[in-house]
Design an enzyme around this catalytic site. Structure first.
Site, PDB file in Angstrom:
ATOM      1  N   TYR A  58      -3.314   8.519  -2.301  1.00 15.23           N
ATOM      2  CA  TYR A  58      -2.038   7.813  -2.313  1.00 15.23           C
ATOM      3  C   TYR A  58      -1.016   8.569  -1.473  1.00 15.23           C
ATOM      4  CZ  TYR A  58       2.581   6.331  -3.705  1.00 15.23           C
ATOM      5  OH  TYR A  58       3.878   5.911  -3.663  1.00 15.23           O
ATOM      6  N   GLY A  73       4.326   3.382  -2.889  1.00 18.51           N
ATOM      7  CA  GLY A  73       4.770   2.496  -3.950  1.00 18.51           C
ATOM      8  C   GLY A  73       3.874   1.282  -4.081  1.00 18.51           C
TER       9      GLY A  73
END
Length: 531
Positions: free
Chosen positions: A70, A77
């Site tokens: 990520y 997000g």
């Protein structure tokens, strides 16, 4: 795996440079760095160096293996499902800094900016953020060379951390945006060469590591903590002076009385006031059996904040000494741990609690001021504490307007005590659907502190005037006062002489507020240290 055992914090020191990466960093150290009293260094501890090296190597290994991380190989997000081509991974951090460059409002001061830098450095040097040595060294160099990103105050919801304000830190590291430097506002690209520095290239994860955390709210909490702590001392001294000026009953602070309600902070405050009043040596009994609550209950009011300080300190320092970005990179154990450590709920709760307790001090002193001004309640002092000669009393108004100001500042402080943390707003395509509002709470708290310090400054001028008037009227002798009270009155009178003929007090108030914020008087230090 990450070590989750609870360990005893290493005691901090305020001597010599602060070493990041080898132990517990304290609120006092962050504030000393912010005030340019201490330099910083990166620890040469082998375990720390191993953690930093391992985190970088592990991320490089994952990139080579085309692993999904990520914020490194994905968007941010709600865009975490967007896979970023490896050819663009190195551009991703730059875009993160740029699209978050939308902060508004006033700018944090250079002191606040230095606290933010030191707080972020503390988190990154926990060794679980996957950042490289060039980034850590650049942050340390910023602090040591007084290169401070100019950061707007508004734009953070306190989870996913302080993204927008911290983007100004990240952008400055790559040579973009403005910085404060030795009192001037300049382009960072022009400042760096003067110190032999160049913009760094953010590695994958480093933009996120800088921005995705609680550094802004935690830095402000560190600054707020020491101001609030000092106000408990100064409020106690002002209460003692108010009791003297009002011919109060010193038995209200008796040690036997307080032994039956054993809140330690409350009793500490009562002890300070008792010490100031020379209670055992010179008991002063009012004609009234009981003073009004703003005098009699002052230890119970100030004591709420005093008793909350240990919890505030523990919570702030736990956040300060945490890795609070996402994902956590365990380089040695080779784990990428996705979570929500950027959430600022603990700081939000501390700041919301602190601002309510501090605003109560403003309200306390506003009530004490009301007693001092009004001849119906001040036991023979002149109206509005005017020191004018009898023939001049018709046109002189003493502290009348100052008391009105106190009411205004107190009302504004009380208005701001609504908890910011209850105003969570779902944002960012409902990815950030529950947020802390910790940075707003911290900013509110600083404003409440400023307003309360204004009330306290006005109160200090007023109570010292009241005591001097009692001495002038022969109702109090200077020799009967404690040494500490005598010394403080002498100090105040040198800068703020008795108000006889009306004069503008703005300059005096501003000077006194600055002295309060600089903790000019080391109040009760010997009594607290010996506790």
């Amino acid at each position: 795996m990450v070590n989750t055992a609870v360990t005893e914090p290493v005691k901090s020191t305020l001597s010599g440079p602060v070493a990041f990466g080898c132990g517990w960093i304290s609120i006092e150290q962050i504030n000393a760095i912010a005030q340019q009293q201490l330099q910083v260094v990166l620890s040469d501890n082998p375990q720390f160096q191993q953690q930093i090296d391992a985190g970088v190597a592990f991320l490089d290994k994952l990139l080579q293996e085309d692993g999904v991380i990520y914020g490194v190989t994905t968007g941010y997000g709600d865009s975490c499902t967007v896979k970023v081509p490896l050819s663009q991974v190195h551009e991703l951090p730059i875009h993160l800094t740029r699209f978050h460059g939308c902060g508004l409002g006033e700018y944090f001061s250079p002191e606040q900016g230095r606290a933010i830098l030191a707080t972020r450095l503390c988190s990154l040097t926990q060794g679980y953020s996957g950042v490289s040595w060039p980034l850590l060294r650049q942050l340390a160099a910023y602090l040591n060379h007084d290169i401070v990103p100019r950061i707007p105050q508004e734009g953070s919801v306190g989870a996913s951390g302080d993204l927008t304000p911290l983007s100004y830190v990240a952008a400055s590291l790559i040579g973009e945006r403005d910085v404060y430097h030795k009192g001037d506002i300049r382009q960072v690209a022009d400042v760096l060469p003067e110190h032999g520095l160049t913009p760094i290239r953010l590695r994958p994860k480093e933009g996120l590591a800088i921005m995705n955390g609680t550094a802004v709210m935690t830095a402000l909490a560190c600054l707020a903590y020491q101001r609030a702590e000092y106000l408990t001392r100064l409020s106690s001294r002002i209460t003692a002076l108010a009791s003297l000026a009002l011919k109060g009953n010193s038995n209200h602070f008796d040690d036997i009385l307080f032994s039956v309600k054993p809140h330690p902070g409350q009793n500490e405050v009562a002890g300070w006031i008792r010490h100031d009043l020379n209670h055992h040596e010179h008991p002063r009994n009012s004609d009234r059996l009981q003073d009004r609550y703003s005098i009699r209950c002052a230890p119970h009011i100030i004591g709420v904040l005093r008793d909350a300080l240990p919890w505030f300190k523990q919570t702030i320092e736990n956040e300060l000494n945490s890795a609070n970005d996402n994902p956590i990179i365990d380089g040695i154990g080779e784990h990428v741990l996705h979570g929500g450590h950027f959430y600022g709920g603990h700081i939000a709760m501390v700041m919301d609690s602190m601002k309510a307790a501090v605003a109560n001090l403003a309200d306390l002193h506003d009530r004490q001021m009301a007693l001092l001004m009004d001849t119906k309640y001040n036991n023979g002092l002149p109206s509005n504490l005017s020191g004018a000669a009898p023939e001049r009393r018709y046109i002189n108004h003493g502290f009348k307007a100052v008391q009105i100001g106190c009411s205004a500042w107190t009302a504004e402080a009380l208005k701001l005590t609504m908890p910011a943390s209850v105003f969570s707003r779902s944002t960012e395509c409902h990815n950030q659907d529950k947020v802390s509002m910790g940075t707003i709470a911290a900013r509110d708290c600083l404003r409440v502190l400023q307003l309360t310090e204004q009330v306290v400054a006005a109160s200090l001028l007023a109570v010292q005037q009241g005591v001097q008037l009692r001495i002038a009227q022969g109702e109090l002798t200077a020799s009967s006062l404690s040494n500490d009270i005598q010394q403080m009155l002498t100090s105040l009178q040198q800068d703020y002489p008795l108000l006889q003929e009306d004069r503008p007090l703005e300059t005096s108030l501003r000077q006194l507020i600055a002295q309060i914020q600089q903790q000019h008087w080391p109040l009760y230090q010997e009594h607290t240290d010996a506790k």
